[in-house]
Design a protein around this motif. Sequence first.
Motif, PDB file in Angstrom:
ATOM      1  N   ALA A   1      -2.593   7.562  -6.407  1.00 28.88           N
ATOM      2  CA  ALA A   1      -2.145   6.700  -5.331  1.00 28.88           C
ATOM      3  C   ALA A   1      -3.335   6.234  -4.515  1.00 28.88           C
ATOM      4  O   ALA A   1      -4.343   6.920  -4.403  1.00 28.88           O
ATOM      5  CB  ALA A   1      -1.152   7.454  -4.427  1.00 28.88           C
TER       6      ALA A   1
ATOM      7  N   ARG B   1      -3.607   5.817  -1.284  1.00 30.86           N
ATOM      8  CA  ARG B   1      -3.828   6.596  -0.083  1.00 30.86           C
ATOM      9  C   ARG B   1      -2.883   7.780  -0.058  1.00 30.86           C
ATOM     10  O   ARG B   1      -1.939   7.832  -0.843  1.00 30.86           O
ATOM     11  CB  ARG B   1      -3.630   5.703   1.149  1.00 30.86           C
TER      12      ARG B   1
ATOM     13  N   ARG C   1      -0.244   8.728   1.025  1.00 32.48           N
ATOM     14  CA  ARG C   1       1.074   8.431   1.553  1.00 32.48           C
ATOM     15  C   ARG C   1       2.044   8.659   0.424  1.00 32.48           C
ATOM     16  O   ARG C   1       2.041   7.938  -0.565  1.00 32.48           O
ATOM     17  CB  ARG C   1       1.164   6.975   2.009  1.00 32.48           C
ATOM     18  N   THR C   2       2.857   9.681   0.518  1.00 34.65           N
ATOM     19  CA  THR C   2       3.770   9.995  -0.576  1.00 34.65           C
ATOM     20  C   THR C   2       5.182   9.661  -0.152  1.00 34.65           C
ATOM     21  O   THR C   2       5.540   9.737   1.023  1.00 34.65           O
ATOM     22  CB  THR C   2       3.691  11.479  -0.949  1.00 34.65           C
TER      23      THR C   2
ATOM     24  N   ASP D   1      -1.933  -3.882   6.114  1.00 34.02           N
ATOM     25  CA  ASP D   1      -0.978  -2.912   6.642  1.00 34.02           C
ATOM     26  C   ASP D   1      -0.377  -3.312   7.993  1.00 34.02           C
ATOM     27  O   ASP D   1       0.836  -3.259   8.192  1.00 34.02           O
ATOM     28  CB  ASP D   1      -1.648  -1.543   6.797  1.00 34.02           C
TER      29      ASP D   1
ATOM     30  N   THR E   1       2.814   0.674   3.329  1.00 32.47           N
ATOM     31  CA  THR E   1       2.516   0.066   2.033  1.00 32.47           C
ATOM     32  C   THR E   1       1.740   1.059   1.174  1.00 32.47           C
ATOM     33  O   THR E   1       1.010   1.897   1.685  1.00 32.47           O
ATOM     34  CB  THR E   1       1.691  -1.208   2.221  1.00 32.47           C
ATOM     35  N   ASN E   2       1.913   0.956  -0.132  1.00 30.40           N
ATOM     36  CA  ASN E   2       1.239   1.908  -1.006  1.00 30.40           C
ATOM     37  C   ASN E   2       1.054   1.304  -2.390  1.00 30.40           C
ATOM     38  O   ASN E   2       1.612   0.248  -2.706  1.00 30.40           O
ATOM     39  CB  ASN E   2       2.027   3.216  -1.101  1.00 30.40           C
TER      40      ASN E   2
ATOM     41  N   SER F   1      -0.347   2.621  -6.690  1.00 30.08           N
ATOM     42  CA  SER F   1      -0.824   3.686  -7.562  1.00 30.08           C
ATOM     43  C   SER F   1      -1.314   3.089  -8.871  1.00 30.08           C
ATOM     44  O   SER F   1      -0.933   1.985  -9.254  1.00 30.08           O
ATOM     45  CB  SER F   1       0.279   4.729  -7.826  1.00 30.08           C
TER      46      SER F   1
ATOM     47  N   TYR G   1       2.244  -1.802  -6.698  1.00 31.54           N
ATOM     48  CA  TYR G   1       2.149  -1.907  -5.245  1.00 31.54           C
ATOM     49  C   TYR G   1       3.571  -2.007  -4.692  1.00 31.54           C
ATOM     50  O   TYR G   1       4.396  -2.759  -5.225  1.00 31.54           O
ATOM     51  CB  TYR G   1       1.335  -3.145  -4.845  1.00 31.54           C
TER      52      TYR G   1
ATOM     53  N   GLU H   1       6.282  -1.827  -1.100  1.00 32.07           N
ATOM     54  CA  GLU H   1       6.636  -1.705   0.309  1.00 32.07           C
ATOM     55  C   GLU H   1       8.110  -2.068   0.436  1.00 32.07           C
ATOM     56  O   GLU H   1       8.652  -2.787  -0.405  1.00 32.07           O
ATOM     57  CB  GLU H   1       5.785  -2.610   1.211  1.00 32.07           C
TER      58      GLU H   1
END
Length: 489
Positions: free
Chosen positions: A27, A29, A31-32, A118, A129-130, A132, A140, A142
């Motif tokens: 990922a 960041r 952020r899970t 963001d 937002t994230n 992987s 991507y 969100e």
Amino acid sequence: MRIGTRASLGALAAALLVTSLAPQPLAARDRTETSAPASAPGAASPEELVAKVDIPYESFQLENGLTTIVHTNRKAPIVGVTAYYKVGSKNEPRGRTGFAHLYEHLFFGGSANVPNFDIPLEAAGSTPTNGSTWYDRTNYVETVPTGALDLALFMESDRMGYLLPAVSQEKLDQQRGVVQNEKRQGDNQPYGLEDYVISEGLLPVGHPYRHSTIGSMADLDAASLTDVRAWFTDHYGPNNVVLVLSGDIDAKTAKPMVQKWFGAIPRGPAIHPVTAGPVTLEKSASRDITDQVPVLRLTRTWTGPGLNDPDAPALEVGMHILGGLASSRLDNALVRGQELAVGVTASAQTYEAMSQLSMAMMVKPGIERAKAEAAFDAVLAQYLKEGPSEDELKRAVVSTLSNEIGALERVGGFAGKGATLAEGMVYSGDPAFYKTRLEAMAALTPEKVRSVLEKWLSRPVFKLATVPGERTLDGGALGGWGDEDTTPA
């Protein structure tokens, strides 16, 4: 994404088995997103559970090749925005390992008309937002309020079409440092080098699934602005993307919005297909490594077929019975029964073109290694001979189906309806491929599972033992192409 460990040795062993047995997507960041809780199976049969799973959708394609899938769900005024780019670490050439993931980080650093990705979205009420990266794709995600969808599409289109003017050497150096620190953190986990060693033992140099998604330190150091521009130009065209909008939206409303923001982005070159598949070793192989770990860990690993292969559902369920259920074959025999292990697991980690079939045993302190190995292998031998019982099969199938149905309560995120439709399209050319897979699981018989397991797990195996002691391998030098010692980049 990281999974924390717990205090006791048994819990620690179980957590380490989960996080280290097979590699996980990287990922951007820390952020899970947690999946929705699994639905209680009750007395429902597998066929009844599958019949409840339906994600209606419509799709359209722009002239530039962008494929958009729309799922309408009016339960809440939100829309999941999910973008899957058909490029991952398996597309990386020699000397550029880790680049797909590095580029994913740069995708959050701003584009020509969006200095910060963001802040505007989160100010409008978006989930964080994230993104992987994995062997087969980069995604991507969100989830935004319906009123912020236009903003989200503008921002996604700007970084799809107009990222390069905002990419600088400073940003590249910053994200390179972030990724390298992420690699160090992963490598420094107990058993953190096993994935590298297993890939080296199973696959030949140059196989697309051999090098790690995080890459090697040397290749990350070598990444240049020229590489960034080439990666963008070669892989990030709209014709290589599947965009899914799921939630409070319909295709009639979505199409002009997507055309408005994405229609002017020029088509890019088609991504060249990557030839990859399972590899059968000429003979079984074994390797010991020493590391600063609490207990001896034994693993057995094979490559298997990709997710579109008809054997894939039986392998997933069969490995779950072997070491995934709360009362699995390995657990009953080695943890509860003979008390030789403090933790066990088994799984099928399935990719587009192949899979990794693994079983692992955390040996209880004080138990002789030879005794543990013999018992470990004996459980597998008996399982391949007998196959699962009707009860084991039903529990495994219902458990798997219930977990997946629970995850589909979300419209967006990494495991919701949007990702499910996107992965079906990207990997199988069919957004509804999830139905094919789940129906195949529901139709499994004990003999089908046994025969498929025997077919794939009777082949030569790679055995790895991670022995407590001083770490002797350098994680920074691992994860690359594999021939750096003899053929420097």
